[in-house]
Write a protein that holds these residues in place. Structure first.
Motif, PDB file in Angstrom:
ATOM      1  N   CYS A  34      -2.236  11.702   3.530  1.00 32.18           N
ATOM      2  CA  CYS A  34      -2.326  12.424   4.794  1.00 32.18           C
ATOM      3  C   CYS A  34      -2.076  13.899   4.494  1.00 32.18           C
ATOM      4  CB  CYS A  34      -1.305  11.876   5.786  1.00 32.18           C
ATOM      5  SG  CYS A  34      -1.438  12.608   7.425  1.00 32.18           S
ATOM      6  N   VAL A  35      -3.099  14.722   4.741  1.00 35.04           N
ATOM      7  CA  VAL A  35      -3.046  16.143   4.405  1.00 35.04           C
ATOM      8  C   VAL A  35      -3.592  16.946   5.572  1.00 35.04           C
ATOM      9  CG1 VAL A  35      -3.873  17.889   2.778  1.00 35.04           C
ATOM     10  CG2 VAL A  35      -3.444  15.575   1.979  1.00 35.04           C
ATOM     11  N   PRO A  36      -2.898  18.007   5.989  1.00 32.80           N
ATOM     12  CA  PRO A  36      -3.449  18.842   7.060  1.00 32.80           C
ATOM     13  C   PRO A  36      -4.586  19.710   6.523  1.00 32.80           C
ATOM     14  CG  PRO A  36      -1.434  19.826   6.249  1.00 32.80           C
ATOM     15  CD  PRO A  36      -1.604  18.510   5.520  1.00 32.80           C
ATOM     16  N   VAL A  37      -5.709  19.704   7.209  1.00 31.08           N
ATOM     17  CA  VAL A  37      -6.815  20.564   6.779  1.00 31.08           C
ATOM     18  C   VAL A  37      -7.041  21.713   7.745  1.00 31.08           C
ATOM     19  CG1 VAL A  37      -7.964  18.849   5.342  1.00 31.08           C
ATOM     20  CG2 VAL A  37      -8.547  19.010   7.750  1.00 31.08           C
ATOM     21  N   THR A  38      -6.585  21.577   8.973  1.00 31.48           N
ATOM     22  CA  THR A  38      -6.580  22.692   9.922  1.00 31.48           C
ATOM     23  C   THR A  38      -5.296  22.611  10.751  1.00 31.48           C
ATOM     24  OG1 THR A  38      -7.749  21.482  11.666  1.00 31.48           O
ATOM     25  CG2 THR A  38      -9.094  22.780  10.152  1.00 31.48           C
ATOM     26  N   MET A  71       0.848  -1.178   0.000  1.00 31.58           N
ATOM     27  CA  MET A  71       0.000   0.000   0.000  1.00 31.58           C
ATOM     28  C   MET A  71       0.892   1.239   0.000  1.00 31.58           C
ATOM     29  SD  MET A  71      -2.852   1.264   2.755  1.00 31.58           S
ATOM     30  CE  MET A  71      -3.934  -0.053   2.357  1.00 31.58           C
ATOM     31  N   ARG A  72       0.648   2.128  -0.919  1.00 30.51           N
ATOM     32  CA  ARG A  72       1.395   3.380  -0.990  1.00 30.51           C
ATOM     33  C   ARG A  72       0.638   4.462  -0.243  1.00 30.51           C
ATOM     34  NH1 ARG A  72       3.099   5.010  -6.750  1.00 30.51           N
ATOM     35  NH2 ARG A  72       3.911   6.656  -5.462  1.00 30.51           N
ATOM     36  N   ILE A  73       1.332   5.106   0.686  1.00 26.25           N
ATOM     37  CA  ILE A  73       0.743   6.159   1.501  1.00 26.25           C
ATOM     38  C   ILE A  73       1.563   7.425   1.290  1.00 26.25           C
ATOM     39  CG2 ILE A  73       0.143   6.891   3.831  1.00 26.25           C
ATOM     40  CD1 ILE A  73       0.242   3.848   4.559  1.00 26.25           C
ATOM     41  N   CYS A  74       0.914   8.502   0.890  1.00 25.33           N
ATOM     42  CA  CYS A  74       1.611   9.764   0.674  1.00 25.33           C
ATOM     43  C   CYS A  74       1.200  10.776   1.725  1.00 25.33           C
ATOM     44  CB  CYS A  74       1.299  10.319  -0.708  1.00 25.33           C
ATOM     45  SG  CYS A  74       2.031   9.341  -2.025  1.00 25.33           S
ATOM     46  N   TYR A  75       2.119  11.632   2.050  1.00 23.55           N
ATOM     47  CA  TYR A  75       1.836  12.734   2.967  1.00 23.55           C
ATOM     48  C   TYR A  75       2.287  14.021   2.303  1.00 23.55           C
ATOM     49  CZ  TYR A  75       6.792  12.305   4.061  1.00 23.55           C
ATOM     50  OH  TYR A  75       8.157  12.232   3.958  1.00 23.55           O
ATOM     51  N   LEU A  76       1.674  15.107   2.700  1.00 21.07           N
ATOM     52  CA  LEU A  76       1.998  16.408   2.135  1.00 21.07           C
ATOM     53  C   LEU A  76       3.221  16.971   2.836  1.00 21.07           C
ATOM     54  CD1 LEU A  76       1.078  18.688   0.225  1.00 21.07           C
ATOM     55  CD2 LEU A  76      -0.151  19.648   2.161  1.00 21.07           C
ATOM     56  N   GLY A  77       4.227  17.287   2.053  1.00 17.76           N
ATOM     57  CA  GLY A  77       5.391  17.964   2.601  1.00 17.76           C
ATOM     58  C   GLY A  77       6.642  17.123   2.628  1.00 17.76           C
ATOM     59  N   PRO A  78       7.728  17.743   3.090  1.00 23.71           N
ATOM     60  CA  PRO A  78       9.008  17.038   3.156  1.00 23.71           C
ATOM     61  C   PRO A  78       9.096  16.168   4.411  1.00 23.71           C
ATOM     62  CG  PRO A  78       9.280  19.271   3.943  1.00 23.71           C
ATOM     63  CD  PRO A  78       7.841  19.149   3.457  1.00 23.71           C
ATOM     64  N   GLY A  98      10.089  15.070   7.975  1.00 25.63           N
ATOM     65  CA  GLY A  98      10.261  15.878   9.179  1.00 25.63           C
ATOM     66  C   GLY A  98       9.149  16.877   9.408  1.00 25.63           C
ATOM     67  N   SER A  99       8.279  17.081   8.412  1.00 30.47           N
ATOM     68  CA  SER A  99       7.172  18.020   8.587  1.00 30.47           C
ATOM     69  C   SER A  99       6.158  17.436   9.577  1.00 30.47           C
ATOM     70  CB  SER A  99       6.491  18.297   7.237  1.00 30.47           C
ATOM     71  OG  SER A  99       5.886  17.102   6.753  1.00 30.47           O
ATOM     72  N   TRP A 100       5.216  18.272  10.024  1.00 26.07           N
ATOM     73  CA  TRP A 100       4.190  17.788  10.954  1.00 26.07           C
ATOM     74  C   TRP A 100       3.338  16.708  10.303  1.00 26.07           C
ATOM     75  CZ3 TRP A 100       5.369  18.648  15.633  1.00 26.07           C
ATOM     76  CH2 TRP A 100       5.942  19.856  16.028  1.00 26.07           C
ATOM     77  N   THR A 101       3.054  16.834   9.024  1.00 23.36           N
ATOM     78  CA  THR A 101       2.257  15.823   8.335  1.00 23.36           C
ATOM     79  C   THR A 101       3.031  14.509   8.243  1.00 23.36           C
ATOM     80  OG1 THR A 101       1.245  17.603   7.062  1.00 23.36           O
ATOM     81  CG2 THR A 101       0.857  15.379   6.293  1.00 23.36           C
ATOM     82  N   HIS A 102       4.331  14.590   8.045  1.00 21.31           N
ATOM     83  CA  HIS A 102       5.163  13.390   8.042  1.00 21.31           C
ATOM     84  C   HIS A 102       5.123  12.726   9.422  1.00 21.31           C
ATOM     85  CE1 HIS A 102       9.361  11.438   7.969  1.00 21.31           C
ATOM     86  NE2 HIS A 102       8.495  10.627   7.394  1.00 21.31           N
ATOM     87  N   GLN A 103       5.240  13.514  10.475  1.00 23.38           N
ATOM     88  CA  GLN A 103       5.193  12.971  11.832  1.00 23.38           C
ATOM     89  C   GLN A 103       3.849  12.304  12.116  1.00 23.38           C
ATOM     90  OE1 GLN A 103       7.829  12.850  14.010  1.00 23.38           O
ATOM     91  NE2 GLN A 103       8.928  13.568  12.208  1.00 23.38           N
ATOM     92  N   ALA A 104       2.753  12.927  11.695  1.00 23.60           N
ATOM     93  CA  ALA A 104       1.425  12.328  11.884  1.00 23.60           C
ATOM     94  C   ALA A 104       1.317  11.024  11.103  1.00 23.60           C
ATOM     95  CB  ALA A 104       0.339  13.312  11.461  1.00 23.60           C
ATOM     96  N   SER A 105       1.847  10.990   9.886  1.00 23.12           N
ATOM     97  CA  SER A 105       1.818   9.772   9.065  1.00 23.12           C
ATOM     98  C   SER A 105       2.612   8.642   9.718  1.00 23.12           C
ATOM     99  CB  SER A 105       2.370  10.047   7.667  1.00 23.12           C
ATOM    100  OG  SER A 105       1.562  10.971   6.994  1.00 23.12           O
ATOM    101  N   LEU A 111       5.910   5.157   3.125  1.00 20.29           N
ATOM    102  CA  LEU A 111       5.518   6.562   3.173  1.00 20.29           C
ATOM    103  C   LEU A 111       6.276   7.339   2.109  1.00 20.29           C
ATOM    104  CD1 LEU A 111       5.413   7.514   6.960  1.00 20.29           C
ATOM    105  CD2 LEU A 111       3.495   7.012   5.438  1.00 20.29           C
ATOM    106  N   ILE A 112       5.553   8.191   1.400  1.00 21.89           N
ATOM    107  CA  ILE A 112       6.147   8.990   0.329  1.00 21.89           C
ATOM    108  C   ILE A 112       5.729  10.446   0.546  1.00 21.89           C
ATOM    109  CG2 ILE A 112       6.244   9.375  -2.161  1.00 21.89           C
ATOM    110  CD1 ILE A 112       5.245   6.398  -2.392  1.00 21.89           C
ATOM    111  N   GLY A 113       6.682  11.338   0.636  1.00 20.29           N
ATOM    112  CA  GLY A 113       6.386  12.760   0.765  1.00 20.29           C
ATOM    113  C   GLY A 113       6.260  13.403  -0.602  1.00 20.29           C
ATOM    114  N   LEU A 114       5.178  14.148  -0.818  1.00 21.91           N
ATOM    115  CA  LEU A 114       4.947  14.821  -2.096  1.00 21.91           C
ATOM    116  C   LEU A 114       4.496  16.255  -1.863  1.00 21.91           C
ATOM    117  CD1 LEU A 114       2.903  12.113  -4.060  1.00 21.91           C
ATOM    118  CD2 LEU A 114       5.307  12.691  -4.370  1.00 21.91           C
TER     119      LEU A 114
END
Length: 87
Positions: A47-51, A1-8, A10-17, A26-29
């Protein structure tokens, strides 16, 4: 399963992922690539931050909601910490 997160890495979205899915596959895009990959079924989860606490609603909420067949599977309240450091 490929899971992408928004950002580089070390970002907060990466940490949440990492917390939600673990480090495997995990793939950062950046935003345009992430949304295009999801719309084309190239990735299974995104995984994308919405707020966020600093600005409220992010500019990613509308693109997330406009994706075809999007299903929100979790809301993850990640506690953020900020530090002002000086020499």
């Amino acid at each position: 399963m490929r899971i992408c997160y928004l950002g580089p890495g070390g970002s907060w979205t990466h940490q949440a992922s990492l917390d939600l899915f673990g480090p495997d596959q995990l793939i950062g895009l950046e935003s345009a690539s992430l949304f295009a990959s999801f719309a084309n079924d190239d990735i299974e989860l995104a995984c994308v931050p919405v707020t966020i606490s600093v600005v409220g609603v992010t500019p990613y909420l509308d693109p997330v909601l406009s994706l075809p067949s999007v299903v929100v599977i979790a809301e993850y309240p990640k506690m953020l910490g900020y530090s002002l450091l000086a020499p």
